[in-house]
Design a protein around this motif. Structure first.
Motif, PDB file in Angstrom:
ATOM      1  N   GLN A  39       0.835  -1.202   0.000  1.00  0.00           N
ATOM      2  CA  GLN A  39       0.000   0.000   0.000  1.00  0.00           C
ATOM      3  C   GLN A  39       0.871   1.254   0.000  1.00  0.00           C
ATOM      4  OE1 GLN A  39      -1.924   1.552   3.317  1.00  0.00           O
ATOM      5  NE2 GLN A  39      -3.134   2.868   1.955  1.00  0.00           N
ATOM      6  N   ALA A  40       1.962   1.191   0.750  1.00  0.00           N
ATOM      7  CA  ALA A  40       2.885   2.331   0.769  1.00  0.00           C
ATOM      8  C   ALA A  40       3.449   2.572  -0.629  1.00  0.00           C
ATOM      9  CB  ALA A  40       4.016   2.071   1.765  1.00  0.00           C
ATOM     10  N   ALA A  41       3.807   1.476  -1.299  1.00  0.00           N
ATOM     11  CA  ALA A  41       4.382   1.589  -2.644  1.00  0.00           C
ATOM     12  C   ALA A  41       3.379   2.196  -3.626  1.00  0.00           C
ATOM     13  CB  ALA A  41       4.839   0.214  -3.131  1.00  0.00           C
ATOM     14  N   THR A  42       2.134   1.741  -3.528  1.00  0.00           N
ATOM     15  CA  THR A  42       1.092   2.260  -4.428  1.00  0.00           C
ATOM     16  C   THR A  42       0.859   3.746  -4.167  1.00  0.00           C
ATOM     17  OG1 THR A  42       0.041   0.095  -4.338  1.00  0.00           O
ATOM     18  CG2 THR A  42      -1.307   1.900  -5.185  1.00  0.00           C
ATOM     19  N   THR A  43       0.756   4.112  -2.891  1.00  0.00           N
ATOM     20  CA  THR A  43       0.524   5.524  -2.532  1.00  0.00           C
ATOM     21  C   THR A  43       1.704   6.379  -2.999  1.00  0.00           C
ATOM     22  OG1 THR A  43      -0.589   4.699  -0.557  1.00  0.00           O
ATOM     23  CG2 THR A  43      -0.143   7.042  -0.626  1.00  0.00           C
ATOM     24  N   MET A  44       2.903   5.839  -2.833  1.00  0.00           N
ATOM     25  CA  MET A  44       4.106   6.593  -3.222  1.00  0.00           C
ATOM     26  C   MET A  44       4.143   6.823  -4.734  1.00  0.00           C
ATOM     27  SD  MET A  44       7.868   5.666  -1.788  1.00  0.00           S
ATOM     28  CE  MET A  44       7.321   5.309  -0.149  1.00  0.00           C
ATOM     29  N   GLN A  45       3.742   5.790  -5.462  1.00  0.00           N
ATOM     30  CA  GLN A  45       3.707   5.925  -6.927  1.00  0.00           C
ATOM     31  C   GLN A  45       2.703   7.007  -7.333  1.00  0.00           C
ATOM     32  OE1 GLN A  45       5.796   4.375  -9.314  1.00  0.00           O
ATOM     33  NE2 GLN A  45       4.851   6.092 -10.420  1.00  0.00           N
ATOM     34  N   GLN A  46       1.555   7.004  -6.660  1.00  0.00           N
ATOM     35  CA  GLN A  46       0.537   8.029  -6.953  1.00  0.00           C
ATOM     36  C   GLN A  46       1.081   9.423  -6.633  1.00  0.00           C
ATOM     37  OE1 GLN A  46      -2.645   6.571  -4.489  1.00  0.00           O
ATOM     38  NE2 GLN A  46      -3.328   5.077  -6.009  1.00  0.00           N
ATOM     39  N   ALA A  47       1.802   9.507  -5.518  1.00  0.00           N
ATOM     40  CA  ALA A  47       2.380  10.805  -5.138  1.00  0.00           C
ATOM     41  C   ALA A  47       3.404  11.250  -6.170  1.00  0.00           C
ATOM     42  CB  ALA A  47       3.016  10.700  -3.753  1.00  0.00           C
ATOM     43  N   GLU A 105       6.640   8.229  16.780  1.00  0.00           N
ATOM     44  CA  GLU A 105       6.067   8.970  15.644  1.00  0.00           C
ATOM     45  C   GLU A 105       5.493   8.001  14.616  1.00  0.00           C
ATOM     46  OE1 GLU A 105       8.376  11.694  13.343  1.00  0.00           O
ATOM     47  OE2 GLU A 105       8.840  12.912  15.078  1.00  0.00           O
ATOM     48  N   ALA A 106       4.521   8.479  13.845  1.00  0.00           N
ATOM     49  CA  ALA A 106       3.992   7.669  12.744  1.00  0.00           C
ATOM     50  C   ALA A 106       5.013   7.670  11.603  1.00  0.00           C
ATOM     51  CB  ALA A 106       2.674   8.256  12.270  1.00  0.00           C
ATOM     52  N   LEU A 107       5.010   6.610  10.820  1.00  0.00           N
ATOM     53  CA  LEU A 107       5.899   6.525   9.651  1.00  0.00           C
ATOM     54  C   LEU A 107       5.439   7.526   8.596  1.00  0.00           C
ATOM     55  CD1 LEU A 107       8.053   5.065   7.859  1.00  0.00           C
ATOM     56  CD2 LEU A 107       6.241   3.455   7.222  1.00  0.00           C
ATOM     57  N   TRP A 108       6.381   8.319   8.098  1.00  0.00           N
ATOM     58  CA  TRP A 108       6.015   9.291   7.064  1.00  0.00           C
ATOM     59  C   TRP A 108       7.071   9.344   5.954  1.00  0.00           C
ATOM     60  CZ3 TRP A 108       9.758  12.933   6.442  1.00  0.00           C
ATOM     61  CH2 TRP A 108      10.546  13.282   7.551  1.00  0.00           C
ATOM     62  N   PHE A 109       6.653   9.839   4.804  1.00  0.00           N
ATOM     63  CA  PHE A 109       7.546  10.068   3.661  1.00  0.00           C
ATOM     64  C   PHE A 109       7.225  11.435   3.080  1.00  0.00           C
ATOM     65  CE2 PHE A 109       6.884   5.535   3.901  1.00  0.00           C
ATOM     66  CZ  PHE A 109       8.152   5.013   3.724  1.00  0.00           C
ATOM     67  N   GLY A 120       4.881  16.035  -2.022  1.00  0.00           N
ATOM     68  CA  GLY A 120       3.834  15.101  -1.583  1.00  0.00           C
ATOM     69  C   GLY A 120       4.230  14.552  -0.218  1.00  0.00           C
ATOM     70  N   TYR A 121       3.344  14.660   0.755  1.00  0.00           N
ATOM     71  CA  TYR A 121       3.648  14.179   2.111  1.00  0.00           C
ATOM     72  C   TYR A 121       2.675  13.054   2.441  1.00  0.00           C
ATOM     73  CZ  TYR A 121       4.070  14.091   7.199  1.00  0.00           C
ATOM     74  OH  TYR A 121       4.259  13.685   8.500  1.00  0.00           O
ATOM     75  N   MET A 122       3.206  11.892   2.765  1.00  0.00           N
ATOM     76  CA  MET A 122       2.324  10.763   3.134  1.00  0.00           C
ATOM     77  C   MET A 122       2.675  10.247   4.521  1.00  0.00           C
ATOM     78  SD  MET A 122       3.711   7.980   0.306  1.00  0.00           S
ATOM     79  CE  MET A 122       3.470   6.439   1.217  1.00  0.00           C
ATOM     80  N   PHE A 129      -2.149   4.822   4.445  1.00  0.00           N
ATOM     81  CA  PHE A 129      -1.428   6.078   4.234  1.00  0.00           C
ATOM     82  C   PHE A 129      -2.343   7.179   3.729  1.00  0.00           C
ATOM     83  CE2 PHE A 129       2.096   3.145   4.377  1.00  0.00           C
ATOM     84  CZ  PHE A 129       3.086   3.891   5.012  1.00  0.00           C
ATOM     85  N   LYS A 130      -2.164   8.359   4.309  1.00  0.00           N
ATOM     86  CA  LYS A 130      -2.886   9.538   3.827  1.00  0.00           C
ATOM     87  C   LYS A 130      -1.877  10.458   3.156  1.00  0.00           C
ATOM     88  CE  LYS A 130      -6.846   9.813   6.842  1.00  0.00           C
ATOM     89  NZ  LYS A 130      -7.367  10.312   8.093  1.00  0.00           N
TER      90      LYS A 130
END
Ligand SMILES: [Zn+2]
Length: 358
Positions: A39-47, A105-109, A120-122, A129-130
């Motif tokens: 899910q992180a990978a998919t969200t990152m690709q979208q970002a 802390e929550a994991l963020w990128f 883009g901040y997730m 991921f938001k």
């Protein structure tokens, strides 16, 4: 909510394991992806698509706190690989930086495109991921209106960190600057001062073989983290000492602002201690950014966007400054010499480490 009977649960888990193993073997080479990583990978690709960046783009910067935090009760370190594989950013190209953070802390990128200033901040949450998108181009984000607008969403607690570091990175500073930022977890005029002083020391007062380097921050401020990183002068190895010296003591010794540090080179074998008190000209540094030192303390404090904007502006200017101009902001206020015992005296001074020179 539907309840799953215990007997069915093991069957569900078995199916998940098979699916998971199949995914690992075929899609991602050596790194085993969990569903959350997928899910992180998919969200990152979208970002990436949203900010107009492509894999391997040299104008792309990824920041994350993955090595410091947990995800689903496990260390989030493997998410470094997710970021690397999706974005093509790496540590070796200085485009993937691991930012120190607290363990809860929550994991963020943060993904930043230097070309167009889009960021883009997730961040991970209970439902995955938001993402939030921010116009982090300097002409927009470094205005009260632009900063306030961007800081409204989920990025709020990390806005200063992510935007500040991204804009400083965009100025292509030396690696040591980025290394200090990773430890300090944000960039600010104080850390920038520590970086400049460290560079000055390396150029003009480098330690000789056999000399142990000691830094005293009196009072300590952000610069201390730069010294610890540049010189491996960590406090645990007694390379750095922080002393809570008050303004009246500074005034007594003629300092308007805190000196940058007391720097000692100690040679126990030769029984020598060479010391220097170094200062950093914050007024001049602020002036280079078109500001005054007072702009760092605007009305309303941190609730005023100028509080952060002034810090980022100064740090950004310093990051892009030539070595010669940067060195012009650092000065040696005083030098002194003694035997190795002098270092111990200063290290134990607590209330007034400047008093030894009286
Ligand atoms: Zn700082």
């Amino acid at each position: 909510m539907r309840r799953v009977r215990l007997g069915n649960l093991s069957a569900v888990l078995a199916v998940l394991c098979v699916l998971f193993a199949a995914g690992c073997a075929t899609k991602h080479g050596v790194t085993a992806y969990t569903p959350a990583m997928e899910q992180a990978a998919t969200t990152m690709q979208q970002a990436m698509d949203h900010i107009g960046a492509k894999q391997g783009d040299t104008n792309l910067l990824v920041l994350t706190n993955a090595p410091s935090v947990q995800m689903g009760g496990q260390p989030a370190l493997p998410y470094m690989d997710v970021a690397m594989q999706v974005t093509g950013c790496t540590l070796g190209t200085r485009s993937l930086l691991a930012i120190q953070s607290g363990p809860t802390e929550a994991l963020w990128f943060s993904l930043y495109n230097r070309d167009n200033g889009q960021l883009g901040y997730m961040v991970s949450g209970k439902s995955g991921f938001k993402v939030q998108y921010v116009d982090a181009s300097p002409q927009t984000v470094l205005t009260s209106k632009g900063w306030s607008h961007a800081a409204k969403g989920i990025i709020a607690p990390n806005m200063f960190r992510t935007v500040g570091i991204s804009l400083v990175w965009a100025a292509s500073p030396p690696w040591n600057t980025l290394k200090a930022i990773q430890l300090h977890n944000h960039i600010c005029p104080g850390l920038s001062a520590g970086i400049a002083v460290s560079e000055y020391i390396m150029k003009n007062l480098p330690p000789a073989p056999g000399e142990k380097v000691v830094f005293v921050g009196a009072p300590p401020f952000c610069a201390m983290d730069a010294y610890q990183m540049f010189f491996d002068a960590t406090s645990g190895k007694k390379g750095s000492f922080s002393m809570l010296v008050g303004n009246e003591v500074l005034k007594e010794h003629g300092y308007k602002n805190s000196p940058a540090c007391i720097y000692l080179r100690v040679n126990p074998k030769k029984d020598t201690c060479k010391g220097a008190i170094l200062t950093f000209d914050f007024d001049k540094a602020a002036g280079l950014a078109g500001l005054t030192y007072a702009d760092l303390s605007p009305k309303g404090g941190p609730s005023n966007p100028m509080f952060y904007i002034s810090r980022v502006k100064i740090a950004r200017v310093l990051a892009g400054l030539s070595t010669k101009r940067k060195m012009g902001l650092v000065a040696v206020d005083k030098t002194f010499e003694g035997n190795a015992e002098l270092a111990q005296f200063i290290e134990n001074a607590n209330a007034d480490p400047y008093g030894f020179a009286r």
